[in-house]
Design an enzyme around this catalytic site. Structure first.
Site, short mmCIF file in Angstrom:
data_model
loop_
_atom_site.label_atom_id
_atom_site.label_comp_id
_atom_site.label_asym_id
_atom_site.label_seq_id
_atom_site.Cartn_x
_atom_site.Cartn_y
_atom_site.Cartn_z
N LYS A 55 46.74 74.59 -14.95
CA LYS A 55 46.67 73.83 -13.70
C LYS A 55 45.22 73.50 -13.34
O LYS A 55 44.91 72.40 -12.89
CB LYS A 55 47.36 74.62 -12.56
CG LYS A 55 48.87 74.69 -12.74
CD LYS A 55 49.56 75.65 -11.78
CE LYS A 55 51.04 75.76 -12.19
NZ LYS A 55 51.83 76.60 -11.28
N GLN A 99 50.39 81.27 -6.71
CA GLN A 99 51.24 81.42 -7.89
C GLN A 99 52.11 82.66 -7.76
O GLN A 99 51.64 83.76 -7.45
CB GLN A 99 50.34 81.52 -9.14
CG GLN A 99 51.08 81.61 -10.46
CD GLN A 99 51.61 80.26 -10.96
OE1 GLN A 99 51.22 79.20 -10.47
NE2 GLN A 99 52.52 80.30 -11.91
N ASP A 122 53.60 73.32 -3.39
CA ASP A 122 54.69 73.94 -4.15
C ASP A 122 56.04 73.71 -3.46
O ASP A 122 57.09 73.94 -4.06
CB ASP A 122 54.44 75.45 -4.27
CG ASP A 122 54.19 75.88 -5.70
OD1 ASP A 122 54.39 75.05 -6.61
OD2 ASP A 122 53.80 77.04 -5.90
N1 L37 Z 1 54.32 75.52 -8.98
N2 L37 Z 1 54.95 76.95 -10.64
C1 L37 Z 1 54.56 76.79 -9.39
N3 L37 Z 1 54.42 77.80 -8.52
C2 L37 Z 1 54.68 79.03 -8.93
O1 L37 Z 1 54.54 80.03 -8.06
N4 L37 Z 1 55.36 80.54 -10.69
C3 L37 Z 1 55.10 79.28 -10.25
C4 L37 Z 1 55.21 78.18 -11.08
N5 L37 Z 1 55.59 78.31 -12.36
C5 L37 Z 1 54.93 77.69 -13.37
O2 L37 Z 1 53.81 77.24 -13.20
N6 L37 Z 1 55.60 77.55 -14.49
C6 L37 Z 1 55.18 76.91 -15.62
C7 L37 Z 1 55.89 77.17 -16.75
C8 L37 Z 1 55.55 76.57 -17.95
C9 L37 Z 1 54.50 75.66 -18.01
C10 L37 Z 1 53.81 75.38 -16.87
C11 L37 Z 1 54.14 75.99 -15.67
C12 L37 Z 1 54.11 75.01 -19.29
O3 L37 Z 1 53.20 74.22 -19.35
N7 L37 Z 1 54.79 75.35 -20.38
C13 L37 Z 1 54.52 74.82 -21.69
C14 L37 Z 1 54.26 75.94 -22.68
C15 L37 Z 1 53.17 76.86 -22.27
C16 L37 Z 1 53.08 78.08 -23.17
O4 L37 Z 1 52.90 77.88 -24.38
O5 L37 Z 1 53.22 79.21 -22.66
C17 L37 Z 1 55.72 74.03 -22.17
O6 L37 Z 1 55.55 73.14 -23.00
O7 L37 Z 1 56.83 74.34 -21.73
#
Ligand code: L37
Ligand code: NAP
Length: 297
Positions: A55, A99, A122
């Site tokens: 982020k 978060q 959020d």
């Molecule tokens: N807005 N998001 C918000 N607030 C929170 O309090 N917990 C939480 C939340 N969750 C969050 O950010 N989740 C999230 C999950 C996965 C990704 C981004 C955000 C993401 O980019 N995933 C990638 C793989 C990342 C990895 O390799 O670990 C994907 O391609 O799915």
């Protein structure tokens, strides 16, 4: 059925981030400052650390100001609330994200409800949850907001389609159901007490899995031609050779893809959209706070 098309969340997220970046430039021209997004991370949850890092990178790349406030797991509630109130009072801050999950000694609901609803990018504050429920304009939680975008791109008009959402959390399942309902889908919310879940899931034109159980949704739960949205992010145990554990969703992808018309992969599906929607929400909040009209994203 033939293999489903993989819905490219990475590409959709990149396209959205481009639009947000253009909107941020235009905002800076009018408001004489950049949109500001501040992320608060308490403790050392490894998954949260990765997402918050992503982020942080994304907000700067989109031409926004802001910072990540990294606090130790031992942070007291008073100290955390003080930081939130300071960000609430700072006119250069448009978006505040705390978060989750927070360490056990901190009261999540209390912290979330201390965030100024206008800065609640959020969408977890009760005011924004309530606005979404009654159909008023609101800041919408990023993950379901990203999902509904992907679903609409896929299906167009959702009127009368049967959507089954597995999961009823305040951050994913419930707002997901509200968004589908607002698009005139017929919505069923399933959870851990739901009976005959495989049969129910199989009636879905749109199936959203937000459970947190690796590959729970099997191929024979999926109706032929369905759109499957896999919100789950589950890290499997690391292999014995020391390799990092594989990331899987809540859906058994290969099986489900034999029935679905389109399905989001993990990684590369919903995850990247979550981050892009956070930037979009920040841009919207910044415009609202300056009395400017936000661009269509
Ligand atoms: N807005 N998001 C918000 N607030 C929170 O309090 N917990 C939480 C939340 N969750 C969050 O950010 N989740 C999230 C999950 C996965 C990704 C981004 C955000 C993401 O980019 N995933 C990638 C793989 C990342 C990895 O390799 O670990 C994907 O391609 O799915
Ligand atoms: P959560 O708060 O743990 O909620 C899980 C939901 O699933 C609950 O409603 C629970 O039912 C239900 N459930 C659990 N076991 C079930 C079963 N066997 N059958 C049917 N329903 C069952 O989780 P969440 O925060 O909503 O997150 C869900 C998943 O999405 C997780 O994998 C999380 O990592 C992921 N996630 C991804 C992103 C992203 O950006 N991609 C963002 C947030 C979360 P009860 O209510 O009855 O307990």
């Amino acid at each position: 059925m033939n293999a489903a098309r993989a819905i490219d969340g990475k590409a959709a997220a990149a396209a959205l981030r481009e639009k947000v970046a253009a909107g941020a430039r235009e905002f800076a021209r009018k408001a004489l400052r950049k949109p500001g997004l501040h992320v608060v991370l308490v403790g050392e949850d490894p998954a949260s650390a990765v997402y918050v890092g992503a982020k942080e990178k994304a907000l700067h790349k989109a031409g926004m100001d802001g910072a990540v406030h990294r606090l130790p797991a031992s942070t007291g509630e008073d100290e955390l609330l003080r930081l939130v109130r300071k960000l609430n009072a700072d006119p250069t801050v448009d978006g505040i994200l705390v978060q989750l999950p927070l360490p056990d000694h901190l009261d999540e609901a209390k912290v979330l409800d201390t965030i100024d609803p206008e800065k609640d990018v959020d969408g977890f504050h009760v005011v924004n949850a309530g606005k979404l429920a009654v159909g008023k304009e609101a800041l919408v939680p990023c993950t379901p907001a990203g999902c509904i975008r992907l679903i609409k791109e896929e299906r167009g008009d959702l009127s009368g389609l049967h959507a089954v959402v597995i999961g009823r959390s305040n951050i994913v399942g419930k707002p997901m159901a509200q968004l589908l309902l607002a698009e005139n889908a017929t919505v069923t919310i399933a959870h851990s007490r739901t009976r005959n879940l495989p049969e129910l899931a199989k009636t879905a034109d749109i199936l959203v899995a937000a459970v947190g159980r690796p590959e729970m949704v099997k191929g024979d739960w999926v109706k032929d031609g369905a759109t499957v949205i896999d919100v789950g992010i589950n890290r499997l145990a690391p292999a014995e050779d020391g390799a990092k554990g594989r990331l899987v969703g809540d859906v058994a992808y290969d099986e489900a893809a034999r029935h679905a018309a389109a399905i989001t992969p993990v990684p590369g599906g919903v995850g990247p959209m979550t981050i892009a929607m956070l930037l979009a929400n920040t841009l919207v909040a910044a415009h609202a706070r300056e009395g400017l009209e936000a661009p269509t994203l």
